[in-house]
Design an enzyme around this catalytic site. Structure first.
Site, PDB file in Angstrom:
ATOM      1  N   ALA A   7      -1.585  -1.539 -11.077  1.00  0.00           N
ATOM      2  CA  ALA A   7      -0.450  -1.398 -12.030  1.00  0.00           C
ATOM      3  C   ALA A   7      -0.362  -2.479 -13.233  1.00  0.00           C
ATOM      4  O   ALA A   7       0.753  -2.665 -13.851  1.00  0.00           O
ATOM      5  CB  ALA A   7       0.947  -1.840 -11.104  1.00  0.00           C
ATOM      6  N   ASN A  30       0.575  -6.161  -5.218  1.00  0.00           N
ATOM      7  CA  ASN A  30      -0.961  -6.045  -5.154  1.00  0.00           C
ATOM      8  C   ASN A  30      -1.531  -6.489  -6.560  1.00  0.00           C
ATOM      9  O   ASN A  30      -2.636  -6.947  -6.629  1.00  0.00           O
ATOM     10  CB  ASN A  30      -1.296  -4.726  -5.111  1.00  0.00           C
ATOM     11  CG  ASN A  30      -1.063  -4.008  -3.923  1.00  0.00           C
ATOM     12  OD1 ASN A  30      -1.999  -4.167  -2.917  1.00  0.00           O
ATOM     13  ND2 ASN A  30       0.006  -3.462  -3.604  1.00  0.00           N
ATOM     14  N   HIS A  87       5.493  -6.753 -14.994  1.00  0.00           N
ATOM     15  CA  HIS A  87       4.509  -7.867 -14.983  1.00  0.00           C
ATOM     16  C   HIS A  87       4.512  -8.603 -16.354  1.00  0.00           C
ATOM     17  O   HIS A  87       3.842  -7.957 -17.033  1.00  0.00           O
ATOM     18  CB  HIS A  87       3.193  -7.324 -14.206  1.00  0.00           C
ATOM     19  CG  HIS A  87       3.315  -6.471 -13.123  1.00  0.00           C
ATOM     20  ND1 HIS A  87       3.794  -6.904 -12.069  1.00  0.00           N
ATOM     21  CD2 HIS A  87       3.342  -5.298 -12.819  1.00  0.00           C
ATOM     22  CE1 HIS A  87       3.871  -5.917 -10.865  1.00  0.00           C
ATOM     23  NE2 HIS A  87       3.671  -4.761 -11.869  1.00  0.00           N
TER      24      HIS A  87
HETATM   25  N1  LIG Z   1      -3.724  -1.776  -6.462  1.00  0.00           N
HETATM   26  C1  LIG Z   1      -2.509  -1.375  -6.804  1.00  0.00           C
HETATM   27  O1  LIG Z   1      -1.984  -1.760  -7.792  1.00  0.00           O
HETATM   28  C2  LIG Z   1      -1.276  -1.050  -5.867  1.00  0.00           C
HETATM   29  C3  LIG Z   1      -0.128  -0.275  -6.451  1.00  0.00           C
HETATM   30  C4  LIG Z   1       0.723   0.438  -5.628  1.00  0.00           C
HETATM   31  C5  LIG Z   1       0.535   0.505  -4.278  1.00  0.00           C
HETATM   32  N2  LIG Z   1      -0.763  -0.304  -3.732  1.00  0.00           N
HETATM   33  C6  LIG Z   1      -1.036  -0.413  -2.422  1.00  0.00           C
HETATM   34  O2  LIG Z   1      -1.461   1.074  -2.047  1.00  0.00           O
HETATM   35  C7  LIG Z   1      -1.207   1.464  -0.771  1.00  0.00           C
HETATM   36  C8  LIG Z   1      -0.685   2.811  -0.785  1.00  0.00           C
HETATM   37  O3  LIG Z   1       0.371   2.770  -1.654  1.00  0.00           O
HETATM   38  P1  LIG Z   1       1.448   4.086  -1.442  1.00  0.00           P
HETATM   39  O4  LIG Z   1       2.287   3.954  -2.768  1.00  0.00           O
HETATM   40  O5  LIG Z   1       0.626   5.289  -1.354  1.00  0.00           O
HETATM   41  O6  LIG Z   1       1.964   3.895  -0.129  1.00  0.00           O
HETATM   42  P2  LIG Z   1       2.863   4.860   0.647  1.00  0.00           P
HETATM   43  O7  LIG Z   1       3.831   4.127   1.618  1.00  0.00           O
HETATM   44  O8  LIG Z   1       3.388   5.852  -0.057  1.00  0.00           O
HETATM   45  O9  LIG Z   1       1.700   5.795   1.717  1.00  0.00           O
HETATM   46  C9  LIG Z   1       0.934   5.019   2.615  1.00  0.00           C
HETATM   47  C10 LIG Z   1       0.353   5.926   3.602  1.00  0.00           C
HETATM   48  O10 LIG Z   1      -0.547   5.137   4.280  1.00  0.00           O
HETATM   49  C11 LIG Z   1      -0.245   5.431   5.702  1.00  0.00           C
HETATM   50  N3  LIG Z   1      -0.726   4.352   6.479  1.00  0.00           N
HETATM   51  C12 LIG Z   1      -0.061   3.217   6.574  1.00  0.00           C
HETATM   52  N4  LIG Z   1      -0.851   2.382   7.519  1.00  0.00           N
HETATM   53  C13 LIG Z   1      -1.972   3.056   7.726  1.00  0.00           C
HETATM   54  C14 LIG Z   1      -2.935   2.846   8.711  1.00  0.00           C
HETATM   55  N5  LIG Z   1      -3.081   1.743   9.211  1.00  0.00           N
HETATM   56  N6  LIG Z   1      -3.884   3.723   8.912  1.00  0.00           N
HETATM   57  C15 LIG Z   1      -3.966   4.885   8.130  1.00  0.00           C
HETATM   58  N7  LIG Z   1      -2.623   5.264   7.520  1.00  0.00           N
HETATM   59  C16 LIG Z   1      -1.783   4.247   7.292  1.00  0.00           C
HETATM   60  C17 LIG Z   1       1.140   5.688   5.780  1.00  0.00           C
HETATM   61  O11 LIG Z   1       1.572   6.468   7.003  1.00  0.00           O
HETATM   62  C18 LIG Z   1       1.602   6.543   4.359  1.00  0.00           C
HETATM   63  O12 LIG Z   1       1.338   7.928   4.651  1.00  0.00           O
HETATM   64  C19 LIG Z   1      -0.393   0.211  -0.117  1.00  0.00           C
HETATM   65  O13 LIG Z   1      -0.977  -0.820   0.653  1.00  0.00           O
HETATM   66  C20 LIG Z   1       0.361  -0.301  -1.407  1.00  0.00           C
HETATM   67  O14 LIG Z   1       0.725  -1.636  -1.420  1.00  0.00           O
HETATM   68  C21 LIG Z   1      -1.611  -0.662  -4.771  1.00  0.00           C
END
Ligand SMILES: NC(=O)c1ccc[n+]([C@@H]2O[C@H](COP(=O)([O-])OP(=O)(O)OC[C@H]3O[C@@H](n4cnc5c(N)ncnc54)[C@H](O)[C@@H]3O)[C@@H](O)[C@H]2O)c1
Length: 276
Positions: A126, A194, A224
């Site tokens: 992001a 993140n 940000h």
């Molecule tokens: N790098 C970045 O800039 C950035 C930006 C946004 C989100 N993220 C991260 O990416 C990840 C996914 O984000 P999102 O928006 O898709 O979240 P989300 O909550 O929409 O989806 C996450 C999915 O992962 C599943 N999950 C959670 N723990 C799990 C595990 N131990 N094993 C298997 N599945 C599991 C959940 O059931 C859910 O379906 C999060 O950790 C979030 O913090 C990163």
């Protein structure tokens, strides 16, 4: 054709899967998926015309026919399965980047990457401008990230359990609720910040990168502001992200950056940049 396995079928996982399915990411095939919630995995496959196999556990994800596993689940999921993915000689793309600020997790992963000869990819998520931060990393004195979000985007963070934090529902004006090193920010706000981890890994590390989290009830974007200074001069820039429609914590730019990096990985023009 690159074969992709997906760990996590939520907002980001679904955006990536749909982009593979509709050809936005060419030369890619989604072969298998896993989510701790079977409903989430089934909900995702129902949206696709080319159906991947739903795996029974996350470790099976990398033992099948895949070139890369994309983690889009949680810091815990990444910590649990990163090593088995790498030992199975699959590349790995990481979205839950905060986990990499834990030095023990990072060294286990990066040592294994060297031993097994695979690559770890970290999209810039992001934020933007990490090319500039990387270029001046040896000359940086200070890096500060000020992240402003609506209180609803921060709700549920462990910060509110372990700190003498304000009641989130009583915040009626922009309020700085946290200021400290990125390494603390990513554990107190594991799904919200993140970008602090991406900025730290690109620059001067999680202990020296300072993060401010501002809760603003009038905020309509996830904003940000990055300030960096050192011998090279000074940078200050701001990114105002629209939250994705499915998940207010996740910015639309994060989905698009992940899709773009995978597009590079699957092409043969060498535009997928590995982190290691
Ligand atoms: N790098 C970045 O800039 C950035 C930006 C946004 C989100 N993220 C991260 O990416 C990840 C996914 O984000 P999102 O928006 O898709 O979240 P989300 O909550 O929409 O989806 C996450 C999915 O992962 C599943 N999950 C959670 N723990 C799990 C595990 N131990 N094993 C298997 N599945 C599991 C959940 O059931 C859910 O379906 C999060 O950790 C979030 O913090 C990163």
């Amino acid at each position: 054709m690159k074969r992709i396995g997906l760990l996590g079928c939520g907002t980001i996982g679904t955006a990536i899967a749909v982009a593979i399915d509709d050809g936005t990411i060419p030369r890619a095939e989604l072969t298998q998926v896993y989510d701790i919630s079977r409903d989430a995995a089934e909900g995702l496959t129902a949206k696709l015309s080319r159906k991947p196999t739903i795996m029974e556990n996350p470790h099976l994800l990398s033992s099948g026919p895949v070139d890369i596993v994309v983690e889009a689940a949680s810091q815990g999921a990444l910590t649990d399965v990163a090593l088995s993915i790498i030992q199975n000689r699959r590349d790995l793309m990481v979205m839950s980047v905060g986990a990499l600020l834990d030095e023990s997790v990072r060294s286990v992963i990066f040592d294994a990457v060297r031993e097994y000869g695979v690559s770890v990819y970290v999209p810039t998520g992001a934020i933007a401008g990490m090319d500039g931060i990387r270029a001046v990393r040896d000359e940086l004195d200070t890096v500060t990230l000020t992240t402003t979000k609506h209180p609803d985007s921060l709700r549920g963070a462990p910060f509110f359990d372990v700190h003498d934090a304000p009641d989130i529902d009583s915040i009626d004006a922009p309020t700085t609720i946290f200021e400290g090193p990125a390494v603390d920010a990513v554990s107190l706000f594991p799904t919200n910040i993140n970008v602090a981890a991406i900025l730290s890994l690109s620059g001067i590390g999680g202990n020296r990168t300072i993060v401010r989290v501002v809760a603003d009830p009038a905020a309509v974007t996830n904003t940000h502001m990055i300030e960096a200074a050192g011998e090279f001069g000074r940078m200050q820039y701001t990114i105002e992200n629209r939250p994705s429609s499915e998940n207010p914590r996740t910015s639309r730019l994060a989905l698009l950056a992940a899709i773009d990096m995978l597009r590079g990985y699957c092409s043969d023009d060498g535009l997928g940049f590995p982190c290691t």
